[in-house]
Scaffold this motif. Sequence first.
Motif, PDB file in Angstrom:
ATOM      1  N   TYR A   1       2.504  23.624 -12.814  1.00  8.42           N
ATOM      2  CA  TYR A   1       2.217  22.560 -11.543  1.00  8.42           C
ATOM      3  C   TYR A   1       2.679  23.287 -10.301  1.00  8.42           C
ATOM      4  O   TYR A   1       1.862  22.955  -9.313  1.00  8.42           O
ATOM      5  CB  TYR A   1       3.419  21.641 -11.673  1.00  8.42           C
ATOM      6  CG  TYR A   1       3.080  20.198 -12.229  1.00  8.42           C
ATOM      7  CD1 TYR A   1       2.501  20.351 -13.717  1.00  8.42           C
ATOM      8  CD2 TYR A   1       2.641  19.045 -11.679  1.00  8.42           C
ATOM      9  CE1 TYR A   1       2.109  19.330 -14.453  1.00  8.42           C
ATOM     10  CE2 TYR A   1       2.520  17.988 -12.499  1.00  8.42           C
ATOM     11  CZ  TYR A   1       1.940  17.965 -13.711  1.00  8.42           C
ATOM     12  OH  TYR A   1       1.431  16.848 -14.431  1.00  8.42           O
TER      13      TYR A   1
ATOM     14  N   THR B   1      -2.576  15.523  -9.677  1.00  6.83           N
ATOM     15  CA  THR B   1      -1.706  15.904 -11.127  1.00  6.83           C
ATOM     16  C   THR B   1      -1.821  14.482 -11.692  1.00  6.83           C
ATOM     17  O   THR B   1      -1.931  14.031 -12.847  1.00  6.83           O
ATOM     18  CB  THR B   1      -0.425  16.363 -10.671  1.00  6.83           C
ATOM     19  OG1 THR B   1       0.102  15.551  -9.794  1.00  6.83           O
ATOM     20  CG2 THR B   1      -0.483  17.763 -10.622  1.00  6.83           C
TER      21      THR B   1
ATOM     22  N   LEU C   1      -5.033  13.742 -13.610  1.00  7.99           N
ATOM     23  CA  LEU C   1      -5.240  15.003 -14.713  1.00  7.99           C
ATOM     24  C   LEU C   1      -4.361  14.380 -15.734  1.00  7.99           C
ATOM     25  O   LEU C   1      -4.698  14.621 -16.866  1.00  7.99           O
ATOM     26  CB  LEU C   1      -4.806  16.022 -14.215  1.00  7.99           C
ATOM     27  CG  LEU C   1      -5.003  17.293 -15.233  1.00  7.99           C
ATOM     28  CD1 LEU C   1      -6.467  17.603 -15.509  1.00  7.99           C
ATOM     29  CD2 LEU C   1      -4.317  18.733 -14.599  1.00  7.99           C
ATOM     30  N   ASN C   2      -2.992  13.806 -15.645  1.00  7.95           N
ATOM     31  CA  ASN C   2      -2.029  13.527 -16.620  1.00  7.95           C
ATOM     32  C   ASN C   2      -1.234  12.325 -16.455  1.00  7.95           C
ATOM     33  O   ASN C   2      -0.581  12.315 -15.305  1.00  7.95           O
ATOM     34  CB  ASN C   2      -1.318  14.837 -16.689  1.00  7.95           C
ATOM     35  CG  ASN C   2      -0.355  14.928 -17.831  1.00  7.95           C
ATOM     36  OD1 ASN C   2       0.086  13.994 -18.499  1.00  7.95           O
ATOM     37  ND2 ASN C   2      -0.084  16.215 -18.340  1.00  7.95           N
ATOM     38  N   GLN C   3      -1.082  11.474 -17.225  1.00  9.35           N
ATOM     39  CA  GLN C   3      -0.475  10.413 -16.950  1.00  9.35           C
ATOM     40  C   GLN C   3       0.973  10.358 -17.879  1.00  9.35           C
ATOM     41  O   GLN C   3       1.945   9.386 -17.601  1.00  9.35           O
ATOM     42  CB  GLN C   3      -1.150   9.048 -17.850  1.00  9.35           C
ATOM     43  CG  GLN C   3      -2.502   8.799 -16.761  1.00  9.35           C
ATOM     44  CD  GLN C   3      -2.285   8.268 -15.552  1.00  9.35           C
ATOM     45  OE1 GLN C   3      -1.320   7.749 -15.147  1.00  9.35           O
ATOM     46  NE2 GLN C   3      -3.201   8.801 -14.831  1.00  9.35           N
ATOM     47  N   VAL C   4       1.209  11.613 -18.469  1.00  5.26           N
ATOM     48  CA  VAL C   4       2.327  11.573 -19.131  1.00  5.26           C
ATOM     49  C   VAL C   4       3.552  12.120 -18.470  1.00  5.26           C
ATOM     50  O   VAL C   4       4.773  11.735 -18.504  1.00  5.26           O
ATOM     51  CB  VAL C   4       2.150  12.551 -20.467  1.00  5.26           C
ATOM     52  CG1 VAL C   4       3.577  12.871 -21.052  1.00  5.26           C
ATOM     53  CG2 VAL C   4       1.215  12.211 -21.414  1.00  5.26           C
TER      54      VAL C   4
ATOM     55  N   THR D   1       5.161   7.936 -25.625  1.00  3.56           N
ATOM     56  CA  THR D   1       4.790   8.578 -24.430  1.00  3.56           C
ATOM     57  C   THR D   1       6.098   9.082 -23.752  1.00  3.56           C
ATOM     58  O   THR D   1       5.705  10.103 -23.035  1.00  3.56           O
ATOM     59  CB  THR D   1       3.911   7.528 -23.701  1.00  3.56           C
ATOM     60  OG1 THR D   1       2.694   6.820 -24.453  1.00  3.56           O
ATOM     61  CG2 THR D   1       3.280   8.075 -22.621  1.00  3.56           C
TER      62      THR D   1
ATOM     63  N   THR E   1       7.779  17.306 -22.163  1.00  5.31           N
ATOM     64  CA  THR E   1       6.795  17.924 -21.488  1.00  5.31           C
ATOM     65  C   THR E   1       7.632  18.583 -20.131  1.00  5.31           C
ATOM     66  O   THR E   1       7.085  19.855 -19.884  1.00  5.31           O
ATOM     67  CB  THR E   1       5.489  17.273 -21.207  1.00  5.31           C
ATOM     68  OG1 THR E   1       4.803  16.825 -22.196  1.00  5.31           O
ATOM     69  CG2 THR E   1       4.591  18.295 -20.128  1.00  5.31           C
TER      70      THR E   1
END
Length: 378
Positions: A75, A142, A145-148, A58, A65
């Motif tokens: 973003y 955010t 929406l996204n944990q990465v 991860t 990313t």
Amino acid sequence: MELNLYLQMLRRGWWVVALTALVALTVSLGASFLVTPQYEVLARFIISPGAIEASPNTVLQGLSTVANQSVMETYAEVMNSNRIYDDALSFLQLQPEDIKDYSYESAVLPGSSILELTVTGPDPQLAAEIANAVGYQTIDFTRRLNQVINLDFLDLAVPTTIPSSPQPLRNAALAIILGVIGGLGFVFVREQLRASLETFRQRVHLDNETGVYTKKYFSRWVEDELARQPNEVLSIGIVELNGLRDIVDTFPIVALQRILQRVTEFLRKELRGNDIIGRWNGNSFIVMLPNTPGVAANRIFERIFQALSEPVKLDQFNIVVNLDAHIGGAEYGNHITVQELFEKANSALEQARRDNEVPVYVWEMKSPFWAQKNLDST
């Protein structure tokens, strides 16, 4: 040569440059004090991989990313979106009308993982609150929406006391520079137009064959001169070339023009810079000698006669022409009219035609006799 020409233009039009710069400065200062000041505040955000307790895969995915430029731009677009805008208004308990004078924009700083949010408006305190509210709402959205990857504040927006616009000193300096440039451009364009118009007027008033003034324009010039300085002395003289009478209809036009041009060259060589030359008729010229009494004019006309006594040779046409010049002049005085002055010169010329031994006569106002005969008797 061109530099001297530009300097002359500038000397004549420096006041236009100064006036243009002053007007630009006045408008700039007026606008600076009348316009509502605008304040600009900045908030910065950093994008990083997700929580450290995440799995190695991860973390690697998050690093990959974050390094993706398209993700950074995504973003930034999220921060600019209407949804975030509406959420920020709700958070601040404001209506759209309350911040209609405010604008905000986010962008990715080149070569970094930093987002920068700029808010501009008339109240620095409210601008900072809007920037921080937009930031909080973007972070919250955010993270759901996204944990990465993770978005967080790097620098909170802080109110500033220095307006971003207007800046009177900077605007004044820029206005002066633009005013000077605009003034210089106006001066140079005006001088070019004036020169073009003057050239056009000169061409209209010039004889096509000789390049000297036409009879009509010369007469007007003398009239204006007498009206401007009625108490000053001047003399005129009619230079008649009898040798051209018999060849006007027989010589080639080009040859006749060349002879007339040679005569013009002789006249200009013997006359002064402020003397005026005109074409009186087909075989005669007329000159005006400002500030010249009859006796002095007579000496000048004698030199002209001597110069015109030499035959004119045109080798290309195998032609030799004796000009057979006669000169009649008149001195202005006692406020006589222009017409009377020309009549006196014509009378003197008629006398010069009759007297082959004395081909130059000048009529003088103070002593109305022929100046040449007076000189001969002394």
